[in-house]
Design a protein around this motif. Structure first.
Motif, PDB file in Angstrom:
ATOM      1  N   ALA A 166       1.332  -6.812  14.086  1.00  0.00           N
ATOM      2  CA  ALA A 166       1.310  -5.902  12.945  1.00  0.00           C
ATOM      3  C   ALA A 166       1.843  -6.632  11.722  1.00  0.00           C
ATOM      4  CB  ALA A 166       2.164  -4.671  13.237  1.00  0.00           C
ATOM      5  N   THR A 167       1.406  -6.235  10.558  1.00  0.00           N
ATOM      6  CA  THR A 167       1.768  -6.968   9.341  1.00  0.00           C
ATOM      7  C   THR A 167       2.316  -6.046   8.246  1.00  0.00           C
ATOM      8  OG1 THR A 167      -0.534  -6.810   8.620  1.00  0.00           O
ATOM      9  CG2 THR A 167       0.102  -8.836   9.761  1.00  0.00           C
ATOM     10  N   GLU A 168       2.944  -4.925   8.667  1.00  0.00           N
ATOM     11  CA  GLU A 168       3.595  -4.080   7.666  1.00  0.00           C
ATOM     12  C   GLU A 168       4.720  -4.844   6.975  1.00  0.00           C
ATOM     13  OE1 GLU A 168       3.300  -2.412  10.910  1.00  0.00           O
ATOM     14  OE2 GLU A 168       1.379  -1.659  10.177  1.00  0.00           O
ATOM     15  N   PRO A 169       4.941  -4.528   5.712  1.00  0.00           N
ATOM     16  CA  PRO A 169       6.060  -5.182   5.017  1.00  0.00           C
ATOM     17  C   PRO A 169       7.401  -4.707   5.576  1.00  0.00           C
ATOM     18  CG  PRO A 169       4.989  -3.569   3.583  1.00  0.00           C
ATOM     19  CD  PRO A 169       4.176  -3.640   4.830  1.00  0.00           C
ATOM     20  N   TYR A 170       8.445  -5.470   5.301  1.00  0.00           N
ATOM     21  CA  TYR A 170       9.797  -5.069   5.730  1.00  0.00           C
ATOM     22  C   TYR A 170      10.355  -4.066   4.721  1.00  0.00           C
ATOM     23  CZ  TYR A 170      10.829  -8.640   2.250  1.00  0.00           C
ATOM     24  OH  TYR A 170      10.856  -9.387   1.117  1.00  0.00           O
ATOM     25  N   ASP A 171      11.391  -3.376   5.163  1.00  0.00           N
ATOM     26  CA  ASP A 171      12.108  -2.456   4.276  1.00  0.00           C
ATOM     27  C   ASP A 171      13.598  -2.689   4.466  1.00  0.00           C
ATOM     28  OD1 ASP A 171      13.157  -0.432   2.785  1.00  0.00           O
ATOM     29  OD2 ASP A 171      12.607   1.159   4.196  1.00  0.00           O
ATOM     30  N   HIS A 172      14.217  -3.347   3.469  1.00  0.00           N
ATOM     31  CA  HIS A 172      15.650  -3.654   3.590  1.00  0.00           C
ATOM     32  C   HIS A 172      16.531  -2.433   3.290  1.00  0.00           C
ATOM     33  CE1 HIS A 172      14.353  -7.631   4.043  1.00  0.00           C
ATOM     34  NE2 HIS A 172      14.693  -8.181   2.895  1.00  0.00           N
ATOM     35  N   ALA A 173      15.941  -1.410   2.677  1.00  0.00           N
ATOM     36  CA  ALA A 173      16.759  -0.274   2.221  1.00  0.00           C
ATOM     37  C   ALA A 173      16.973   0.736   3.347  1.00  0.00           C
ATOM     38  CB  ALA A 173      16.097   0.393   1.013  1.00  0.00           C
ATOM     39  N   LEU A 174      17.661   0.303   4.391  1.00  0.00           N
ATOM     40  CA  LEU A 174      17.876   1.179   5.543  1.00  0.00           C
ATOM     41  C   LEU A 174      18.944   2.215   5.211  1.00  0.00           C
ATOM     42  CD1 LEU A 174      17.936  -1.577   8.330  1.00  0.00           C
ATOM     43  CD2 LEU A 174      15.969  -0.292   7.456  1.00  0.00           C
ATOM     44  N   ASN A 175      18.764   3.399   5.758  1.00  0.00           N
ATOM     45  CA  ASN A 175      19.703   4.485   5.487  1.00  0.00           C
ATOM     46  C   ASN A 175      20.887   4.414   6.459  1.00  0.00           C
ATOM     47  OD1 ASN A 175      20.810   6.830   4.432  1.00  0.00           O
ATOM     48  ND2 ASN A 175      19.577   8.156   5.774  1.00  0.00           N
ATOM     49  N   ASN A 185       1.147 -13.553  10.642  1.00  0.00           N
ATOM     50  CA  ASN A 185       1.448 -13.267   9.238  1.00  0.00           C
ATOM     51  C   ASN A 185       2.589 -12.252   9.161  1.00  0.00           C
ATOM     52  OD1 ASN A 185       1.271 -13.416   6.476  1.00  0.00           O
ATOM     53  ND2 ASN A 185      -0.461 -11.995   6.330  1.00  0.00           N
ATOM     54  N   LEU A 186       3.795 -12.767   9.302  1.00  0.00           N
ATOM     55  CA  LEU A 186       5.009 -11.942   9.380  1.00  0.00           C
ATOM     56  C   LEU A 186       5.133 -11.049   8.150  1.00  0.00           C
ATOM     57  CD1 LEU A 186       7.695 -11.592  11.077  1.00  0.00           C
ATOM     58  CD2 LEU A 186       8.691 -13.213   9.444  1.00  0.00           C
ATOM     59  N   PHE A 187       5.295  -9.751   8.402  1.00  0.00           N
ATOM     60  CA  PHE A 187       5.433  -8.753   7.330  1.00  0.00           C
ATOM     61  C   PHE A 187       4.280  -8.833   6.323  1.00  0.00           C
ATOM     62  CE2 PHE A 187      10.023  -9.641   8.464  1.00  0.00           C
ATOM     63  CZ  PHE A 187      10.199  -8.476   9.189  1.00  0.00           C
ATOM     64  N   GLY A 188       3.147  -9.358   6.788  1.00  0.00           N
ATOM     65  CA  GLY A 188       1.990  -9.468   5.901  1.00  0.00           C
ATOM     66  C   GLY A 188       2.165 -10.486   4.795  1.00  0.00           C
ATOM     67  N   GLU A 189       3.178 -11.357   4.938  1.00  0.00           N
ATOM     68  CA  GLU A 189       3.555 -12.207   3.819  1.00  0.00           C
ATOM     69  C   GLU A 189       3.838 -13.663   4.208  1.00  0.00           C
ATOM     70  OE1 GLU A 189       6.777 -11.647   0.236  1.00  0.00           O
ATOM     71  OE2 GLU A 189       6.510  -9.986   1.627  1.00  0.00           O
TER      72      GLU A 189
END
Lengths: 157, 157
Positions: B68-77, B112-116
Motif C-alpha cells: 500500500a502507498t498511502e501517505p504517513y500521518d505524523h499528527a497522531l492523537n 514505494n513507501l508512503f507513495g513517496e
C-alpha cells in the motif's frame, strides 16, 4: 549459513559510506569555533563526538580484521576542522579496504572489540553505524541551537 | 541471491526491537510536561518526534506487507506519555507479525513507501531504524539539557 540475503555485504558497506558522507557534511556545517567549543547540557563538543567516531570506525575495523583487541583512544590530536575532515577522508578508503577483507563467513564470528565488547562482528559493525547516527543526531541539535540548518538526513552523497 | 548472510532476517528484527526498547526507555525518562512542551532551536518536542516514529514503523511496515502507498500521518492523537507508550507497546507485536510476513526474497524488491520513497524494502527498513536512532539521539540532548540522565545507549533490554 546460506540463505537469501536480506542485505548483502556490499550493500551494508554502501549504507555505512552514505552515513559517513552525511556525517562529513555535518562537520562541514559547524563554524570552526563552535565545533570545538560549543556544547550544552554537560555534553561533549561535536569535535569530541567526531573524535570518538574516528577512534571507533577505522581502528575498530582494523581490530576486527587483525583480530587485535587494543583499547580505543578517543583523545585524538586533531585541533581544527580541517584536521578532523582530513582524518575523516584518510580513513574512508582504509575502511573500504579493511571491510572488503572480512569474508562473509566471518560476520557471525565473535570478536572482542577493543578488548571490551565481545560480540559477533556483524553486531560490532552495526554498532559503529548506530553510534555514528546517534552522535550526529546530537550534532544536528547543536547546529539548530546555533541557528544553522543541518544537512538533510536522507541526503547521503 | 543466495549467499552467506552477513545479517539474517531474524537478527535484523532483533536489532530493531532492541532499538525500540531503548527508545521506549527514553520516552519513559521524560517528565510528562517536558515531553510535550520542551524543545530547543526551533525543533519539535520529543513527543512529536516520537509520533513521527510511530507513524513510520508500524504503518510503513504494513504498507510494505500490503504493498500500500498511502501517505504517513505524523499528527497522531496521542496526548499523554501513557498514550504514547501504550501505542508504542501496541505496535511492537504488530511489527513482529508484519515483519515475519516479508519473505527474504522480497527484501530487494522495490516498494514505494508512503507513495513517496521508492526504494528496495531492505533500504526502507534500514531507514526506519536509522531515523529512530537519529531522533532518539536528539531526545538524549533534550534530556541532558533538562538535567536528566538518558538511558545507556548500549542498553537494549
Amino acid at each position: 549459513m546460506k540463505s537469501t540475503a536480506i542485505l548483502t555485504k556490499e550493500e551494508f558497506l554502501q549504507h555505512w559510506l552514505g552515513h559517513r558522507n552525511l556525517t562529513r557534511n555535518t562537520i562541514e556545517k559547524f563554524p570552526e569555533k563552535e565545533l570545538f567549543e560549543f556544547s550544552i547540557g554537560g555534553m561533549r563538543t561535536f569535535a569530541n563526538l567526531v573524535k570518538e567516531l574516528l577512534s571507533i570506525a577505522e581502528p575498530g575495523l582494523r581490530g576486527i580484521v587483525e583480530r587485535a583487541t587494543e583499547p580505543y583512544d578517543h583523545a585524538l590530536n586533531l585541533n581544527t576542522k580541517a584536521e578532523l575532515l582530513a582524518q575523516w577522508d584518510a580513513d574512508t578508503p582504509k575502511i573500504i579496504e579493511l571491510y572488503n577483507q572480512i569474508p562473509e563467513e566471518d560476520f557471525h564470528k565473535t570478536h572482542n572489540l577493543f578488548g571490551e565488547y565481545n560480540f559477533p562482528i556483524y553486531s560490532n559493525l552495526l554498532y559503529f553505524v548506530d553510534n555514528e547516527i546517534h552522535h550526529r543526531g546530537q550534532g544536528f541539535v547543536y547546529l539548530r541551537i546555533l541557528g544553522i540548518e543541518p544537512p538533510f538526513f536522507w541526503e547521503r552523497d
